[in-house]
Design an enzyme around this catalytic site. Structure first.
Site, short mmCIF file in Angstrom:
data_model
loop_
_atom_site.label_atom_id
_atom_site.label_comp_id
_atom_site.label_asym_id
_atom_site.label_seq_id
_atom_site.Cartn_x
_atom_site.Cartn_y
_atom_site.Cartn_z
N LYS A 167 0.74 -9.05 -3.91
CA LYS A 167 1.40 -8.37 -5.04
C LYS A 167 1.46 -9.26 -6.26
CE LYS A 167 4.56 -5.09 -2.97
NZ LYS A 167 5.94 -4.82 -2.60
N HIS A 195 17.64 -1.45 -1.40
CA HIS A 195 17.81 -2.81 -0.86
C HIS A 195 19.30 -3.11 -0.68
CE1 HIS A 195 13.82 -3.71 -3.11
NE2 HIS A 195 13.54 -3.75 -1.83
N ARG A 212 12.16 3.13 5.64
CA ARG A 212 12.36 4.42 4.94
C ARG A 212 11.53 5.54 5.54
NH1 ARG A 212 10.41 2.20 -0.55
NH2 ARG A 212 9.09 1.22 1.02
N SER A 227 10.63 -0.35 -5.76
CA SER A 227 10.67 -1.17 -6.98
C SER A 227 9.64 -0.70 -7.99
CB SER A 227 10.40 -2.64 -6.62
OG SER A 227 11.39 -3.09 -5.73
N1 COA Z 1 14.99 0.68 -0.22
C1 COA Z 1 14.21 0.85 -1.27
N2 COA Z 1 13.01 0.28 -1.43
C2 COA Z 1 12.59 -0.51 -0.45
C3 COA Z 1 13.34 -0.74 0.69
C4 COA Z 1 14.59 -0.11 0.79
N3 COA Z 1 15.39 -0.26 1.84
N4 COA Z 1 12.65 -1.53 1.49
C5 COA Z 1 11.51 -1.81 0.87
N5 COA Z 1 11.46 -1.18 -0.30
C6 COA Z 1 10.35 -1.14 -1.25
C7 COA Z 1 10.27 -2.34 -2.12
O1 COA Z 1 10.95 -2.12 -3.32
C8 COA Z 1 8.78 -2.45 -2.33
O2 COA Z 1 8.43 -1.55 -3.35
P1 COA Z 1 7.10 -1.76 -4.23
O3 COA Z 1 5.94 -1.84 -3.28
O4 COA Z 1 7.09 -0.55 -5.07
O5 COA Z 1 7.30 -3.05 -4.99
C9 COA Z 1 8.18 -1.93 -1.03
O6 COA Z 1 9.17 -1.12 -0.47
C10 COA Z 1 7.81 -3.00 -0.05
O7 COA Z 1 8.93 -3.87 0.04
P2 COA Z 1 9.08 -5.04 1.09
O8 COA Z 1 9.24 -4.51 2.46
O9 COA Z 1 10.15 -5.91 0.55
O10 COA Z 1 7.71 -5.68 1.09
P3 COA Z 1 7.22 -6.72 0.12
O11 COA Z 1 5.78 -6.55 0.10
O12 COA Z 1 7.92 -6.67 -1.14
O13 COA Z 1 7.69 -8.03 0.89
C11 COA Z 1 7.40 -9.87 2.31
C12 COA Z 1 7.01 -8.44 2.04
C13 COA Z 1 7.56 -10.64 1.02
C14 COA Z 1 8.72 -9.90 3.07
C15 COA Z 1 6.27 -10.46 3.16
O14 COA Z 1 5.07 -10.36 2.43
C16 COA Z 1 6.53 -11.91 3.50
O15 COA Z 1 7.24 -12.18 4.46
N6 COA Z 1 5.92 -12.84 2.72
C17 COA Z 1 6.02 -14.27 2.96
C18 COA Z 1 4.70 -14.79 3.51
C19 COA Z 1 4.63 -14.53 4.98
O16 COA Z 1 5.40 -15.02 5.78
N7 COA Z 1 3.62 -13.71 5.36
C20 COA Z 1 3.38 -13.35 6.74
C21 COA Z 1 4.29 -12.20 7.10
S1 COA Z 1 4.08 -11.82 8.81
#
Ligand code: COA
Length: 158
Positions: A41, A17, A90, A128
């Protein structure tokens, strides 16, 4: 002023991140690291804990701030005059997932573009949940998260 947001659950923030946040800060005038709720989640760290860890990790990085929001990302984007949603990619599976979200966000908040930044190869396998698992079994997470938060994460998850 071009404002971007880096949204995620950040449970906890990783070096992967951090790489994306720093590179976004090179492209935009202001970058908000936004702790948002992913309803699919169950997070281990509370939103306040995640924000505090991020704040420590990004301290000293110019143009970067931290915020939390519970609701639709598109609503936050519209309310805060944000022009870009920055996401790290990724792998092709990340892209499939992100592509769908990007299209939905584009429909809900046409004022913002989703910008994809490819992950540094060094961080391609970092997530994560991997960090949570290593720390829970007493492993060393110092290669995967910013140095300033290693101790806090290991203590909290052990
Ligand atoms: N490097 C390392 N790890 C990364 C990464 C990077 N560059 N990018 C993502 N990851 C990992 C995260 O650590 C996470 O790991 P985990 O699943 O083991 O916890 C995984 O990849 C997914 O991360 P992310 O892309 O941040 O997704 P998320 O599910 O955590 O977040 C939201 C998604 C919160 C941004 C999305 O659900 C959201 O926008 N929510 C708000 C409600 C909404 O608007 N919903 C409609 C969306 S269209």
């Amino acid at each position: 002023m071009k404002k971007a947001v880096c949204p995620g659950s950040f449970d906890p923030i990783t070096n992967g991140h951090m790489d994306i946040i720093k590179r976004a800060a090179e492209l935009f005038d202001e970058v908000t690291v936004l702790v948002v709720t992913n309803p699919d989640k169950k997070c281990v760290f509370s939103p306040e804990e995640r924000c505090a860890l991020i704040a420590k990790a990004v301290e000293g990085i110019k143009k970067v701030k931290v915020d939390t929001f519970s609701g639709l990302l598109a609503d936050y984007v519209r309310a805060n005059d944000i022009c870009a949603i920055v996401k790290g990619i990724r792998s092709s599976s990340d892209f499939e997932y992100e592509f769908q979200m990007a299209l939905a966000n584009r429909s809900l908040a046409p004022c913002a573009e989703t910008v994809f930044i490819t992950a540094d190869p060094q961080n391609m396998y970092v997530s994560s949940s991997l960090i949570r698992q290593i720390a829970a079994f007493g492993g060393d997470v110092s290669d995967f998260v910013p140095k300033v938060i290693v101790e806090e994460i290991e203590k909290r998850l052990k």
